[in-house]
Enzyme design. Structure first.
Site, PDB file in Angstrom:
ATOM      1  N   HIS A 249       0.869  -1.190   0.000  1.00  0.00           N
ATOM      2  CA  HIS A 249       0.000   0.000   0.000  1.00  0.00           C
ATOM      3  C   HIS A 249       0.901   1.233   0.000  1.00  0.00           C
ATOM      4  O   HIS A 249       1.872   1.288   0.750  1.00  0.00           O
ATOM      5  CB  HIS A 249      -0.891  -0.013   1.241  1.00  0.00           C
ATOM      6  CG  HIS A 249      -2.076   0.894   1.132  1.00  0.00           C
ATOM      7  ND1 HIS A 249      -1.961   2.260   1.039  1.00  0.00           N
ATOM      8  CD2 HIS A 249      -3.395   0.627   1.084  1.00  0.00           C
ATOM      9  CE1 HIS A 249      -3.159   2.794   0.942  1.00  0.00           C
ATOM     10  NE2 HIS A 249      -4.060   1.824   0.966  1.00  0.00           N
ATOM     11  N   ARG A 272      -6.901   9.894  -0.057  1.00  0.00           N
ATOM     12  CA  ARG A 272      -6.630  10.306  -1.434  1.00  0.00           C
ATOM     13  C   ARG A 272      -7.945  10.488  -2.180  1.00  0.00           C
ATOM     14  O   ARG A 272      -8.085  11.371  -3.022  1.00  0.00           O
ATOM     15  CB  ARG A 272      -5.752   9.281  -2.141  1.00  0.00           C
ATOM     16  CG  ARG A 272      -4.326   9.280  -1.601  1.00  0.00           C
ATOM     17  CD  ARG A 272      -3.434   8.301  -2.354  1.00  0.00           C
ATOM     18  NE  ARG A 272      -3.715   6.934  -2.018  1.00  0.00           N
ATOM     19  CZ  ARG A 272      -3.853   5.953  -2.898  1.00  0.00           C
ATOM     20  NH1 ARG A 272      -3.739   6.203  -4.184  1.00  0.00           N
ATOM     21  NH2 ARG A 272      -4.096   4.728  -2.504  1.00  0.00           N
TER      22      ARG A 272
END
Ligand code: FAD
Length: 465
Positions: A249, A272
């Protein structure tokens, strides 16, 4: 028809989903977990669970279809896409969400668009801790059932060490508690999670992805691939697939108080999704922030290799406001810092204010259609960055997060032997299974995999002969 209890190994979301499905069908269940509490990694999930064609999407006027979800998943899975497993995942997604919301009363009304998805389909609760909201509701309901009747027993601190077999059929488990070893007979559902915390010498990461050993992990220390070993030790072993496919990740928090910690908090994908920017040590963007995890990770690793780290995640006022409970939590943990304006951040970080000004101005312009984003960002959310407004900032680094490889199963969650035939009495669900996501798992598809394949495994075990 077997008269024994069905044994579920692992009390995360996959095991719990299987347990409830068996109970709904009038079956008896023994749920074993090696830890003192249930929940595994499932309770940690912070971004949400995917569903295509759900009630919540309908309410929000989001048009989505199983075909669109399948297409996004197939693209993400790349050369290792397995259509039958993808269809099982996506076609059961709306019923899975409906089961959680209608039957279990879980709030999943907030829907976001995360990296690699062509529409908004990742559902979460209003509190912003979807893994906890979903998993704790299932744990509570199962504990209540266990207190009320004899159909279900939950044994914690019970580590399954061995599968019992007879003439090619799995007939039970041997598990260890503080009081010693116990044998239990019945069909077995393996739901032990992945191996993203298996850093042991000769372990699954060391064998299949030694390059990842220096990284930290987001996973709990239970995620050591026990289920993979249990099924491999059978005289008719289950097949394992894609063990080298490990998801790194891009956004693990670097805790300023413990930079080298082997276990790191995950900076939720949703940061995000709501509009967070990723910048290098000079304050320059270098990637489409809402791209897939593998793409963002690759770019970050290149930037760090080039000496352009540390990499930081920056959220403007609107983005942080949309995901306020997350940000408040991260700030309270010292993982994120709130600055009153870009000047304060510039003074603290040494990044030139002019660079931040240029990055913020350009991003705002690209979002309003003035010029094309050089990194190909397709959607802009909370896109106006001003140097005069408060910003949340965190240092981030790639972390081992999820293991795509695992036990080969068919679309009914039956474990398969190396010849591709179902092994009688053996089912598997959740992160322990392999092949559903191919080369890359989309955000939100693992909680979904746990619910969908947990329920499929439960249903398959109901029909066991
Ligand atoms: C920080 C973080 C955030 C995440 N966010 C998201 C997200 O937003 N959306 C999403 O889709 N996915 C997310 N994921 C991934 C997702 O949470 C997991 O992949 C999923 O919850 C796995 O569920 P599971 O039931 O298969 O395994 P787990 O929840 O890990 O449960 C496995 C259980 O098996 C038990 N066990 C293991 N070995 C044995 C044994 N030998 N005997 C008995 N018991 C055993 C363990 O103790 C554990 O309780 C996240 C993961 C992490 C770490």
């Amino acid at each position: 028809m077997t008269t024994h209890r069905t044994i579920i190994v692992g009390g995360g979301l996959a095991g719990l989903s299987a347990a409830h499905t068996l109970l709904e069908n009038g079956k008896k269940v023994l749920l074993l977990d090696k830890k003192p509490s249930l929940g595994g990694n499932s309770v940690k999930a912070s971004s949400g669970i995917n569903g295509a064609g759900t009630e919540a999407q309908h309410e929000l006027n989001i048009n989505d279809t199983i075909e669109a979800f399948s297409s996004d998943t197939t693209t993400s899975a790349g050369a290792l896409a397995r259509p039958a497993l993808i269809t099982a995942l996506t076609s059961n997604s709306a019923p899975a969400i409906s089961w959680l919301t209608s039957q279990l009363g879980i709030d999943l009304s907030v829907v976001s668009r995360l990296g690699g998805h062509s529409v908004a389909r990742t559902h979460r609760d209003k509190s912003g801790a979807p893994g906890w909201a979903i998993t704790s509701a299932l744990m509570k309901k199962l504990a209540a059932a266990a207190a009320e009747n004899a159909s279900v027993e939950i044994v914690k601190n019970a580590r399954v060490m061995r599968l019992l077999e007879d003439a090619g059929r799995v007939i039970g488990v041997e598990y260890e508690t503080v009081d010693g070893k116990v044998e239990e007979h019945g069909d077995v559902i393996i739901a032990t999670g992945g191996y993203a915390a298996d850093f042991s010498a000769g372990g699954l990461l060391a064998t299949h992805r030694p390059d990842l050993l220096p990284l930290s992990t987001t996973n709990g220390d239970h995620a050591t691939g026990d289920g993979h070993r249990l099924v491999s030790s059978l005289s008719r072993p289950a097949a394992l697939c894609d063990l080298d496919q490990v998801q790194v990740h891009p956004t693990g928090f670097v805790d300023p108080a413990n930079v080298d910690a082997k276990t790191k908090f995950l900076a939720a994908e949703a940061l995000r999704g709501v509009g967070g920017l990723i910048i290098d040590r000079e304050g320059n963007r270098f990637v489409n922030e809402v791209d897939r995890r593998d793409v963002v990770t690759e770019r970050m690793e290149a930037i760090i290799r080039e000496g352009r780290g540390p990499v930081r995640l920056v959220l403007n006022k609107e983005a942080a406001g949309e995901i306020k409970s997350h940000c408040d939590f991260y700030v309270s943990k010292g993982l994120m810092k709130l600055f009153n304006n870009a000047k304060e951040f510039s003074e603290s970080s040494g990044i030139a204010l002019d660079n931040l000004t240029a990055t913020f101005t350009q991003h705002t312009q690209f979002a309003s259609g003035k010029g094309e984003d050089p990194f190909g960002k397709p959607i802009f959310h909370n896109a106006n960055y001003s140097i005069d407004e408060p910003i949340h900032v965190a240092s981030i680094t790639p972390v081992v997060h999820y293991t795509m490889g695992g036990i080969s199963v068919d679309a009914a969650a039956r474990a398969l032997d190396v010849a591709g035939n179902p092994i009688p009495g053996l089912y598997a669900a959740g992160e322990v299974i392999g092949g559903v996501h191919g080369q890359n798992r989309l955000a939100g598809s693992s909680l979904l995999e746990a619910v969908v394949f947990g329920r499929l495994a439960g249903q398959a075990a109901v029909g066991s002969v």
